[in-house]
Design an enzyme around this catalytic site. Sequence first.
Site, PDB file in Angstrom:
ATOM      1  N   PHE A  26       0.814  -1.232   0.000  1.00 55.05           N
ATOM      2  CA  PHE A  26       0.000   0.000   0.000  1.00 55.05           C
ATOM      3  C   PHE A  26       0.843   1.275   0.000  1.00 55.05           C
ATOM      4  O   PHE A  26       0.341   2.352   0.276  1.00 55.05           O
ATOM      5  CB  PHE A  26      -0.980   0.048   1.198  1.00 55.05           C
ATOM      6  CG  PHE A  26      -1.829  -1.183   1.319  1.00 55.05           C
ATOM      7  CD1 PHE A  26      -2.930  -1.366   0.492  1.00 55.05           C
ATOM      8  CD2 PHE A  26      -1.522  -2.172   2.253  1.00 55.05           C
ATOM      9  CE1 PHE A  26      -3.714  -2.514   0.593  1.00 55.05           C
ATOM     10  CE2 PHE A  26      -2.301  -3.320   2.362  1.00 55.05           C
ATOM     11  CZ  PHE A  26      -3.406  -3.491   1.528  1.00 55.05           C
ATOM     12  N   SER A  27       2.142   1.163  -0.303  1.00 62.22           N
ATOM     13  CA  SER A  27       3.000   2.353  -0.254  1.00 62.22           C
ATOM     14  C   SER A  27       3.014   3.123  -1.576  1.00 62.22           C
ATOM     15  O   SER A  27       3.655   4.174  -1.672  1.00 62.22           O
ATOM     16  CB  SER A  27       4.433   1.944   0.131  1.00 62.22           C
ATOM     17  OG  SER A  27       4.944   1.024  -0.816  1.00 62.22           O
ATOM     18  N   ASP A  95       6.984  -5.832 -12.037  1.00 66.62           N
ATOM     19  CA  ASP A  95       6.232  -5.654 -10.785  1.00 66.62           C
ATOM     20  C   ASP A  95       6.358  -6.917  -9.929  1.00 66.62           C
ATOM     21  O   ASP A  95       6.649  -7.997 -10.447  1.00 66.62           O
ATOM     22  CB  ASP A  95       4.753  -5.359 -11.092  1.00 66.62           C
ATOM     23  CG  ASP A  95       4.037  -4.715  -9.899  1.00 66.62           C
ATOM     24  OD1 ASP A  95       4.716  -4.139  -9.027  1.00 66.62           O
ATOM     25  OD2 ASP A  95       2.787  -4.778  -9.841  1.00 66.62           O
ATOM     26  N   GLU A  96       6.111  -6.771  -8.622  1.00 63.67           N
ATOM     27  CA  GLU A  96       6.155  -7.899  -7.664  1.00 63.67           C
ATOM     28  C   GLU A  96       7.468  -8.678  -7.791  1.00 63.67           C
ATOM     29  O   GLU A  96       7.491  -9.916  -7.758  1.00 63.67           O
ATOM     30  CB  GLU A  96       4.957  -8.843  -7.877  1.00 63.67           C
ATOM     31  CG  GLU A  96       3.602  -8.176  -7.806  1.00 63.67           C
ATOM     32  CD  GLU A  96       3.198  -7.693  -6.407  1.00 63.67           C
ATOM     33  OE1 GLU A  96       3.970  -7.876  -5.448  1.00 63.67           O
ATOM     34  OE2 GLU A  96       2.102  -7.115  -6.292  1.00 63.67           O
ATOM     35  N   CYS A 152       0.710   4.211   8.368  1.00 62.17           N
ATOM     36  CA  CYS A 152       0.409   3.214   9.404  1.00 62.17           C
ATOM     37  C   CYS A 152      -1.075   3.295   9.749  1.00 62.17           C
ATOM     38  O   CYS A 152      -1.572   4.374  10.114  1.00 62.17           O
ATOM     39  CB  CYS A 152       1.266   3.481  10.643  1.00 62.17           C
ATOM     40  SG  CYS A 152       0.806   2.447  12.046  1.00 62.17           S
ATOM     41  N   VAL A 172       5.123 -16.857   1.089  1.00 59.46           N
ATOM     42  CA  VAL A 172       4.295 -16.320   0.002  1.00 59.46           C
ATOM     43  C   VAL A 172       2.828 -16.600   0.289  1.00 59.46           C
ATOM     44  O   VAL A 172       2.400 -17.751   0.375  1.00 59.46           O
ATOM     45  CB  VAL A 172       4.708 -16.933  -1.360  1.00 59.46           C
ATOM     46  CG1 VAL A 172       3.765 -16.472  -2.465  1.00 59.46           C
ATOM     47  CG2 VAL A 172       6.148 -16.557  -1.692  1.00 59.46           C
ATOM     48  N   LEU A 174      -0.533 -14.572  -1.184  1.00 61.53           N
ATOM     49  CA  LEU A 174      -1.108 -13.427  -1.899  1.00 61.53           C
ATOM     50  C   LEU A 174      -2.231 -12.844  -1.058  1.00 61.53           C
ATOM     51  O   LEU A 174      -2.921 -13.580  -0.352  1.00 61.53           O
ATOM     52  CB  LEU A 174      -1.669 -13.865  -3.262  1.00 61.53           C
ATOM     53  CG  LEU A 174      -0.704 -14.500  -4.257  1.00 61.53           C
ATOM     54  CD1 LEU A 174      -1.386 -14.733  -5.589  1.00 61.53           C
ATOM     55  CD2 LEU A 174       0.554 -13.662  -4.448  1.00 61.53           C
ATOM     56  N   CYS A 187       4.158   0.426  16.043  1.00 61.38           N
ATOM     57  CA  CYS A 187       2.884  -0.322  16.049  1.00 61.38           C
ATOM     58  C   CYS A 187       3.113  -1.783  15.651  1.00 61.38           C
ATOM     59  O   CYS A 187       2.414  -2.675  16.124  1.00 61.38           O
ATOM     60  CB  CYS A 187       1.864   0.338  15.125  1.00 61.38           C
ATOM     61  SG  CYS A 187       1.364   1.976  15.718  1.00 61.38           S
TER      62      CYS A 187
HETATM   63  N1  LIG Z   1      -2.612   2.694   4.683  1.00 63.18           N
HETATM   64  C1  LIG Z   1      -2.465   3.180   3.442  1.00 63.18           C
HETATM   65  N2  LIG Z   1      -1.481   4.063   3.184  1.00 63.18           N
HETATM   66  C2  LIG Z   1      -1.338   4.579   1.942  1.00 63.18           C
HETATM   67  N3  LIG Z   1      -2.113   4.240   0.870  1.00 63.18           N
HETATM   68  C3  LIG Z   1      -3.092   3.330   1.078  1.00 63.18           C
HETATM   69  C4  LIG Z   1      -3.327   2.771   2.363  1.00 63.18           C
HETATM   70  N4  LIG Z   1      -4.357   1.907   2.242  1.00 63.18           N
HETATM   71  C5  LIG Z   1      -4.758   1.939   0.966  1.00 63.18           C
HETATM   72  N5  LIG Z   1      -3.999   2.785   0.242  1.00 63.18           N
HETATM   73  C6  LIG Z   1      -4.157   3.016  -1.198  1.00 63.18           C
HETATM   74  O1  LIG Z   1      -3.180   2.246  -1.872  1.00 63.18           O
HETATM   75  C7  LIG Z   1      -2.727   3.001  -2.994  1.00 63.18           C
HETATM   76  C8  LIG Z   1      -1.351   2.510  -3.441  1.00 63.18           C
HETATM   77  O2  LIG Z   1      -1.554   1.296  -4.130  1.00 63.18           O
HETATM   78  P1  LIG Z   1      -0.386   0.557  -4.874  1.00 63.18           P
HETATM   79  O3  LIG Z   1       0.364   1.491  -5.776  1.00 63.18           O
HETATM   80  O4  LIG Z   1      -1.012  -0.656  -5.518  1.00 63.18           O
HETATM   81  O5  LIG Z   1       0.556   0.143  -3.651  1.00 63.18           O
HETATM   82  P2  LIG Z   1       1.669  -0.994  -3.553  1.00 63.18           P
HETATM   83  O6  LIG Z   1       1.989  -1.462  -4.950  1.00 63.18           O
HETATM   84  O7  LIG Z   1       2.829  -0.347  -2.875  1.00 63.18           O
HETATM   85  O8  LIG Z   1       1.053  -2.079  -2.706  1.00 63.18           O
HETATM   86  C9  LIG Z   1      -2.716   4.431  -2.503  1.00 63.18           C
HETATM   87  O9  LIG Z   1      -2.794   5.364  -3.584  1.00 63.18           O
HETATM   88  C10 LIG Z   1      -3.941   4.485  -1.607  1.00 63.18           C
HETATM   89  O10 LIG Z   1      -5.096   4.892  -2.305  1.00 63.18           O
HETATM   90  C1  LIG Z   2       4.336  -8.979   3.177  1.00 57.52           C
HETATM   91  C2  LIG Z   2       4.069 -10.122   2.251  1.00 57.52           C
HETATM   92  C3  LIG Z   2       3.260  -9.954   1.133  1.00 57.52           C
HETATM   93  N1  LIG Z   2       3.012 -10.993   0.299  1.00 57.52           N
HETATM   94  C4  LIG Z   2       2.157 -10.791  -0.889  1.00 57.52           C
HETATM   95  C5  LIG Z   2       0.857 -10.084  -0.656  1.00 57.52           C
HETATM   96  C6  LIG Z   2       0.575  -9.415  -1.972  1.00 57.52           C
HETATM   97  O1  LIG Z   2      -0.094 -10.368  -2.821  1.00 57.52           O
HETATM   98  C7  LIG Z   2       1.962  -9.111  -2.512  1.00 57.52           C
HETATM   99  C8  LIG Z   2       2.393  -7.673  -2.316  1.00 57.52           C
HETATM  100  O2  LIG Z   2       1.644  -6.832  -3.142  1.00 57.52           O
HETATM  101  P1  LIG Z   2       1.740  -5.220  -3.125  1.00 57.52           P
HETATM  102  O3  LIG Z   2       1.558  -4.856  -4.559  1.00 57.52           O
HETATM  103  O4  LIG Z   2       3.086  -4.827  -2.594  1.00 57.52           O
HETATM  104  O5  LIG Z   2       0.624  -4.731  -2.266  1.00 57.52           O
HETATM  105  O6  LIG Z   2       2.864  -9.951  -1.772  1.00 57.52           O
HETATM  106  C9  LIG Z   2       3.579 -12.226   0.544  1.00 57.52           C
HETATM  107  O7  LIG Z   2       3.382 -13.188  -0.223  1.00 57.52           O
HETATM  108  N2  LIG Z   2       4.368 -12.401   1.638  1.00 57.52           N
HETATM  109  C10 LIG Z   2       4.640 -11.403   2.514  1.00 57.52           C
HETATM  110  O8  LIG Z   2       5.387 -11.617   3.513  1.00 57.52           O
HETATM  111 ZN   LIG Z   3       1.938   3.251  13.870  1.00 59.92          ZN
END
Ligand SMILES: Nc1ncnc2c1ncn2[C@@H]1O[C@H](COP(=O)(O)OP(=O)(O)O)[C@@H](O)[C@H]1O
Ligand SMILES: Cc1cn([C@H]2C[C@H](O)[C@@H](COP(=O)(O)O)O2)c(=O)[nH]c1=O
Ligand SMILES: [Zn+2]
Length: 198
Positions: A26-27, A95-96, A152, A172, A174, A187
């Site tokens: 979610f970053s 990605d991933e 957070c 792993v 998902l 936290c």
């Molecule tokens: N706790 C959170 N902090 C920041 N963004 C969040 C949070 N929960 C949901 N989001 C959403 O997730 C989006 C980012 O998604 P994404 O680019 O797919 O993240 P990542 O690939 O890092 O998992 C943000 O634009 C926001 O809308």
């Molecule tokens: C922390 C963690 C994550 N995963 C999995 C969960 C999601 O399917 C992806 C991460 O996706 P995002 O685009 O970064 O949100 O990874 C996992 O398999 N194991 C872990 O420890």
């Molecule tokens: Zn915190």
Amino acid sequence: MVVFSEGHKAETCRKGRIEVICGSMFSGKTEELIRRLKRATFARQRVEIFKPSIDVRYSEEKVVSHDNNSIPSTPVDSSASILLFTSEIDVVGIDEAQFFDEGLTEVCNELANNGIRVIVVGLDMDYKGIPFGPIPSLCAIADEVTKVHAICVKCGDLAYVSHRTVHNDKRVLLGEKEEYEPLCRNCYRKALEKESSK
Ligand SMILES: Nc1ncnc2c1ncn2[C@@H]1O[C@H](COP(=O)(O)OP(=O)(O)O)[C@@H](O)[C@H]1O
Ligand SMILES: Cc1cn([C@H]2C[C@H](O)[C@@H](COP(=O)(O)O)O2)c(=O)[nH]c1=O
Ligand SMILES: [Zn+2]
């Protein structure tokens, strides 16, 4: 607020390079990947995007962000397969990347040495806070590393790690909000203490 630099030189000069975007879940990693790749497409560069074929969370074919932005991609079983699809390509997105084998680092090096701009995205750490797959070695050889942060969900600080909220010991697994929450260091420590006292 994090404002990403335009990186004009990196975007326009056609020299090979490796850019890593890492952080917790979610970053904004995938959003940032899509943003960079769309800009490359507007610049009429030839772009190819890969993801590991095990990542079928939102779509089998596309790279999809948590906000439902998406871009077409090619799912591949191993890092070596990426080399088969990258002749005549200017920019490669991955990605991933944490789910790929360790060979991904050498594949990215080879692509960059051949003049390709490589943008690799992945989780820096797993749910235990341990560096994940090839991401640490990719950070070491990258020309540029961007670490992004979620918020957070407990205290509103910058998150540091993805806390797993369901009981499952496999590395792993998902998932998204049902299985993980982004937490700051403080936290996260409290959450682990609470779990171990149960
Ligand atoms: N706790 C959170 N902090 C920041 N963004 C969040 C949070 N929960 C949901 N989001 C959403 O997730 C989006 C980012 O998604 P994404 O680019 O797919 O993240 P990542 O690939 O890092 O998992 C943000 O634009 C926001 O809308
Ligand atoms: C922390 C963690 C994550 N995963 C999995 C969960 C999601 O399917 C992806 C991460 O996706 P995002 O685009 O970064 O949100 O990874 C996992 O398999 N194991 C872990 O420890
Ligand atoms: Zn915190």
